[in-house]
Design an enzyme around this catalytic site. Structure first.
Site, PDB file in Angstrom:
ATOM      1  N   VAL A  44      45.797  42.135  38.303  1.00 52.49           N
ATOM      2  CA  VAL A  44      45.159  41.948  36.991  1.00 52.49           C
ATOM      3  C   VAL A  44      45.104  40.464  36.649  1.00 52.49           C
ATOM      4  CG1 VAL A  44      45.270  42.501  34.538  1.00 52.49           C
ATOM      5  CG2 VAL A  44      45.927  44.240  36.214  1.00 52.49           C
ATOM      6  N   CYS A  45      46.205  39.765  36.906  1.00 49.75           N
ATOM      7  CA  CYS A  45      46.262  38.316  36.619  1.00 49.75           C
ATOM      8  C   CYS A  45      45.218  37.565  37.430  1.00 49.75           C
ATOM      9  CB  CYS A  45      47.657  37.772  36.931  1.00 49.75           C
ATOM     10  SG  CYS A  45      48.958  38.628  36.051  1.00 49.75           S
ATOM     11  N   THR A  46      44.983  37.996  38.658  1.00 51.72           N
ATOM     12  CA  THR A  46      43.973  37.339  39.494  1.00 51.72           C
ATOM     13  C   THR A  46      42.605  37.430  38.829  1.00 51.72           C
ATOM     14  OG1 THR A  46      45.247  37.802  41.483  1.00 51.72           O
ATOM     15  CG2 THR A  46      42.892  37.372  41.793  1.00 51.72           C
TER      16      THR A  46
END
Ligand code: BEZ
Length: 212
Positions: A44-46
């Site tokens: 998700v952070c990517t």
């Protein structure tokens, strides 16, 4: 205690993917979106950091600097960034704070121990050029944020700071706005809003966006 709207965003000095950052000095006269993510090399952070990089010009047009944070090291960030660039088809063009010692996470209350004892949640702070906190948001690790919403809030804050208006639900730049209820003098209203207004209720007065 957690930060509240109107508080001065605490100053700090911390390492980042682009070297040491002295926050207030780095900020200068810009607005800021300071946001934390749980960890490097996570899916998700990517997508979040890739999208933020893609929106760089949108933030820059609004005089906004973006600053990400996790408790990973600068070398970890710099190993992760090429993977973001490659998979999200972008260039990460903003610093990621390396908050290994939790200094900034603690100052900004970004670790919520009942959610996760060691990792930062998805916090967002919008900070104005006077270094005041103007928005706070906290999302869970499993939900990626809507960065268009951050741009929308910045548009609203910048408009409402300079005109006697507020923005209605789901407002977007260019839509009609609301004359603030405290403004009652008809002569002033006429001068500030030459396009006129429609009073749906005595306290709900709609006018075209004044800076358009
Ligand atoms: C993610 O960024 O994909 C993620 C991070 C921590 C927990 C769950 C998802």
């Amino acid at each position: 205690m957690s930060l509240r709207l109107g508080d001065i965003a605490p100053d700090f000095e911390q390492d980042s993917s682009v070297g040491r950052i002295h926050f207030h000095e780095w900020l200068g006269d810009s607005w800021c979106v300071l946001f934390s993510h749980p960890a490097d090399f996570t899916p998700v952070c990517t997508t979040e950091l890739g999208l933020t990089a893609k929106l760089f010009n949108e933030f820059a047009q609004r005089n906004v600097k973006v600053l990400a944070l996790s408790v990973d090291s600068a070398s970890s960030h710099n190993k992760w960034i090429p993977e973001i660039n490659e998979t999200q088809d972008t260039e990460v063009n903003f610093p990621i704070l390396a908050d290994e010692d939790r200094k900034v996470s603690t100052l900004y209350d970004m670790i919520h121990p009942n959610a996760n004892a060691t990792l930062t949640v998805r916090s967002v702070f919008i900070i104005d050029p006077a270094k005041k906190v103007r928005l706070t948001l906290t999302y869970p690790a499993s939900t990626g944020r809507n960065f268009d919403e951050l741009l929308r809030v910045i548009d609203s804050l910048q408009l409402t700071d300079s005109h006697s208006v507020a923005t209605p639900a789901n407002w977007e730049d260019g839509d009609d706005v609301i004359i603030v209820p405290s403004l009652k003098d008809e002569a002033v209203i006429k001068q500030k809003f030459p396009k006129g207004y429609k009073a749906i209720l005595p306290y709900l007065r709609i006018t075209p966006q004044p800076n358009r």
